[in-house]
Design an enzyme around this catalytic site. Structure first.
Site, mmCIF file in Angstrom:
data_model
loop_
_atom_site.group_PDB
_atom_site.id
_atom_site.type_symbol
_atom_site.label_atom_id
_atom_site.label_comp_id
_atom_site.label_asym_id
_atom_site.label_seq_id
_atom_site.Cartn_x
_atom_site.Cartn_y
_atom_site.Cartn_z
ATOM 1 C CE LYS A 17 2.164 -2.539 5.625
ATOM 2 N NZ LYS A 17 2.304 -3.060 4.340
ATOM 3 C CB SER A 18 7.585 0.412 4.347
ATOM 4 O OG SER A 18 7.118 -0.560 5.132
ATOM 5 C CB SER A 46 -0.958 0.127 1.158
ATOM 6 O OG SER A 46 -0.231 0.175 2.362
ATOM 7 C CD GLN A 105 19.412 -1.186 -3.208
ATOM 8 O OE1 GLN A 105 18.068 -1.053 -3.816
ATOM 9 N NE2 GLN A 105 20.542 -1.804 -3.680
ATOM 10 C CG HIS A 140 11.871 -2.640 3.013
ATOM 11 N ND1 HIS A 140 11.069 -1.981 3.613
ATOM 12 C CD2 HIS A 140 11.390 -3.360 2.090
ATOM 13 C CE1 HIS A 140 9.862 -2.139 3.362
ATOM 14 N NE2 HIS A 140 9.829 -3.093 2.482
ATOM 15 N NE ARG A 191 15.920 0.091 6.104
ATOM 16 C CZ ARG A 191 16.125 -1.164 6.548
ATOM 17 N NH1 ARG A 191 17.430 -1.367 7.008
ATOM 18 N NH2 ARG A 191 15.381 -2.265 6.072
ATOM 19 C CD GLU A 239 18.909 -7.659 9.563
ATOM 20 O OE1 GLU A 239 19.555 -8.886 9.963
ATOM 21 O OE2 GLU A 239 19.263 -7.079 8.460
#
Length: 197
Positions: free
Chosen positions: A15-16, A13, A53, A51, A55, A63
């Site tokens: 969202k991240s 969607s 890349q 994900h 940031r 993690e």
């Protein structure tokens, strides 16, 4: 004392990406990646890489999905992004089911859950909700801002298996607790953020 922001939405969607855009790009952010996959396949490895890349270089990645409350209480950051609540809940769930399977000497998780007592299922639920309550408590008592990304999974049909029904219900309970504690809640639909709270 602290602030909790919840970003929810369906799969893919946006969202991240929206949650990341709401965090300061020019300040240190601790990105708590809860999708700890012990044996990722090629597709999952690619998702994780994409994900990473996105940031900013000054963000730090942790993690983990266990004892996230300890991480939030002890790391010297003011900004945290937990991505995501659904994976954290899923990983805790399967750790607890694995413990039950070991105790019953039965490697079949479907069978273990089908034979589990109400007390066993209540214990799993209480352990997971307790982990989230500790996270909420740390946010309330520390001068930090924590953004949590989660999946909204209750908009489809009722899952066919006991495992998936138990997980779906847990996701809903976790999301409700986070939404109650959050100062802001955004629902992302097709890349469009809708402010709920």
């Amino acid at each position: 004392m602290g602030r909790l922001t919840l970003i929810t939405g369906g799969a893919k969607s946006g969202k991240s990406a929206f949650a990341e855009s709401q965090c300061p790009a020019d300040q240190p952010v601790c990105y708590v990646a809860t999708g700890v996959v012990k044996h990722p396949d090629a597709e999952m490895q690619l998702r994780i890489k994409r994900h990473q890349q996105r940031r900013p270089a000054q963000w730090v990645t942790a993690e983990r999905y266990c004892q996230v409350d300890d991480l939030l209480a002890t790391e010297p950051y003011r900004e945290y992004l937990v991505d995501d609540a659904t994976m954290l809940t899923t990983n805790l769930f399967y750790d607890l089911v694995a413990d039950l399977a070991t105790a019953q000497q039965d490697p079949d998780f479907d069978h273990v859950l089908a034979q589990a007592s109400r007390e066993d299922l209540a214990h799993i639920r209480e352990q997971i909700l307790g982990a989230w309550q500790r996270i909420i408590q740390v946010v309330a008592t520390h001068d930090i801002h924590v953004t949590v990304v989660t999946n909204e999974v209750g908009l489809g049909i009722v899952p066919a298996t006991l495992q998936t029904r138990l997980l779906r219900d847990l996701y809903g309970e976790v999301n409700q607790r986070l939404a109650r504690a959050a100062t802001a809640v955004t629902f992302v639909v097709s890349g469009l953020p809708q402010r709920l709270k």
